[in-house]
Design a protein around this motif. Structure first.
Motif, PDB file in Angstrom:
ATOM      1  N   LEU A  73      28.044  51.999  68.230  1.00 13.49           N
ATOM      2  CA  LEU A  73      26.591  52.020  68.033  1.00 13.49           C
ATOM      3  C   LEU A  73      26.147  52.985  66.933  1.00 13.49           C
ATOM      4  O   LEU A  73      25.120  52.786  66.302  1.00 13.49           O
ATOM      5  CB  LEU A  73      25.890  52.364  69.345  1.00 13.49           C
ATOM      6  CG  LEU A  73      26.055  51.327  70.454  1.00 13.49           C
ATOM      7  CD1 LEU A  73      25.425  51.839  71.754  1.00 13.49           C
ATOM      8  CD2 LEU A  73      25.452  50.007  70.049  1.00 13.49           C
ATOM      9  N   ARG A  74      26.934  54.035  66.689  1.00 14.44           N
ATOM     10  CA  ARG A  74      26.606  54.981  65.613  1.00 14.44           C
ATOM     11  C   ARG A  74      27.051  54.484  64.245  1.00 14.44           C
ATOM     12  O   ARG A  74      26.764  55.105  63.232  1.00 14.44           O
ATOM     13  CB  ARG A  74      27.278  56.327  65.879  1.00 14.44           C
ATOM     14  CG  ARG A  74      26.736  57.065  67.071  1.00 14.44           C
ATOM     15  CD  ARG A  74      27.391  58.412  67.183  1.00 14.44           C
ATOM     16  NE  ARG A  74      28.841  58.266  67.026  1.00 14.44           N
ATOM     17  CZ  ARG A  74      29.748  58.997  67.628  1.00 14.44           C
ATOM     18  NH1 ARG A  74      29.370  59.957  68.428  1.00 14.44           N
ATOM     19  NH2 ARG A  74      31.023  58.810  67.449  1.00 14.44           N
ATOM     20  N   GLY A  75      27.806  53.376  64.227  1.00 10.63           N
ATOM     21  CA  GLY A  75      28.301  52.844  62.958  1.00 10.63           C
ATOM     22  C   GLY A  75      29.691  53.321  62.604  1.00 10.63           C
ATOM     23  O   GLY A  75      30.229  52.967  61.563  1.00 10.63           O
ATOM     24  N   ASP A  76      30.287  54.154  63.480  1.00  7.92           N
ATOM     25  CA  ASP A  76      31.650  54.619  63.253  1.00  7.92           C
ATOM     26  C   ASP A  76      32.637  53.540  63.690  1.00  7.92           C
ATOM     27  O   ASP A  76      32.361  52.755  64.600  1.00  7.92           O
ATOM     28  CB  ASP A  76      31.936  55.890  64.061  1.00  7.92           C
ATOM     29  CG  ASP A  76      31.026  57.039  63.673  1.00  7.92           C
ATOM     30  OD1 ASP A  76      30.676  57.138  62.482  1.00  7.92           O
ATOM     31  OD2 ASP A  76      30.663  57.825  64.570  1.00  7.92           O
ATOM     32  N   ILE A  77      33.802  53.527  63.057  1.00  6.16           N
ATOM     33  CA  ILE A  77      34.840  52.568  63.420  1.00  6.16           C
ATOM     34  C   ILE A  77      35.794  53.227  64.401  1.00  6.16           C
ATOM     35  O   ILE A  77      36.332  54.298  64.129  1.00  6.16           O
ATOM     36  CB  ILE A  77      35.600  52.084  62.175  1.00  6.16           C
ATOM     37  CG1 ILE A  77      34.639  51.368  61.228  1.00  6.16           C
ATOM     38  CG2 ILE A  77      36.754  51.170  62.567  1.00  6.16           C
ATOM     39  CD1 ILE A  77      35.212  51.066  59.875  1.00  6.16           C
ATOM     40  N   SER A  78      35.983  52.594  65.554  1.00  7.60           N
ATOM     41  CA  SER A  78      36.920  53.123  66.536  1.00  7.60           C
ATOM     42  C   SER A  78      38.126  52.192  66.630  1.00  7.60           C
ATOM     43  O   SER A  78      37.999  50.977  66.505  1.00  7.60           O
ATOM     44  CB  SER A  78      36.249  53.287  67.898  1.00  7.60           C
ATOM     45  OG  SER A  78      35.800  52.052  68.378  1.00  7.60           O
ATOM     46  N   TYR A  79      39.302  52.786  66.822  1.00  6.32           N
ATOM     47  CA  TYR A  79      40.548  52.031  66.933  1.00  6.32           C
ATOM     48  C   TYR A  79      41.564  52.895  67.646  1.00  6.32           C
ATOM     49  O   TYR A  79      41.418  54.120  67.719  1.00  6.32           O
ATOM     50  CB  TYR A  79      41.067  51.625  65.547  1.00  6.32           C
ATOM     51  CG  TYR A  79      41.330  52.780  64.618  1.00  6.32           C
ATOM     52  CD1 TYR A  79      42.602  53.332  64.509  1.00  6.32           C
ATOM     53  CD2 TYR A  79      40.302  53.350  63.865  1.00  6.32           C
ATOM     54  CE1 TYR A  79      42.839  54.409  63.672  1.00  6.32           C
ATOM     55  CE2 TYR A  79      40.547  54.423  63.018  1.00  6.32           C
ATOM     56  CZ  TYR A  79      41.807  54.946  62.932  1.00  6.32           C
ATOM     57  OH  TYR A  79      42.044  56.010  62.107  1.00  6.32           O
TER      58      TYR A  79
END
Length: 92
Positions: free
Chosen positions: A52-58
């Motif tokens: 939701l913050r626009g960060d990419i999680s992986y």
């Protein structure tokens, strides 16, 4: 999605002029090895999601397993390349 993501990243890297070698063994240290201009680079491929913050999680790979992390961002058809040591986005 693992094999599909690896193929998408492989195609992108070939488009960028790299020779791409894909691991056949499921226990290899990295997913891909790429070669260009005399430089050999180990690549770990991951599927990522934008939060939701626009960060990419992986899922983070184990340390010292790769030189570059290639993250295919699900739903955006975008590949982000990250230096495995510095964690900075890079342009291959």
């Amino acid at each position: 999605m693992g094999a599909r993501t690896e193929l998408l990243v492989s195609a992108d890297l070939m488009y960028r002029g790299y020779d791409v070698f894909r691991a056949l063994s499921p226990s290899c240290n990295c997913d891909l090895v790429i070669f260009k201009n005399g430089e050999i680079v180990r690549v770990e491929v991951r599927t990522g999601y934008k939060n939701l913050r626009g960060d990419i999680s992986y899922n983070k790979p184990p340390p010292d397993r790769s030189d570059v992390i290639a993250v295919w961002v699900h739903g955006q058809n975008k590949i982000v390349y990250i230096n495995a040591r510095s964690k900075e986005t890079i342009d291959l």
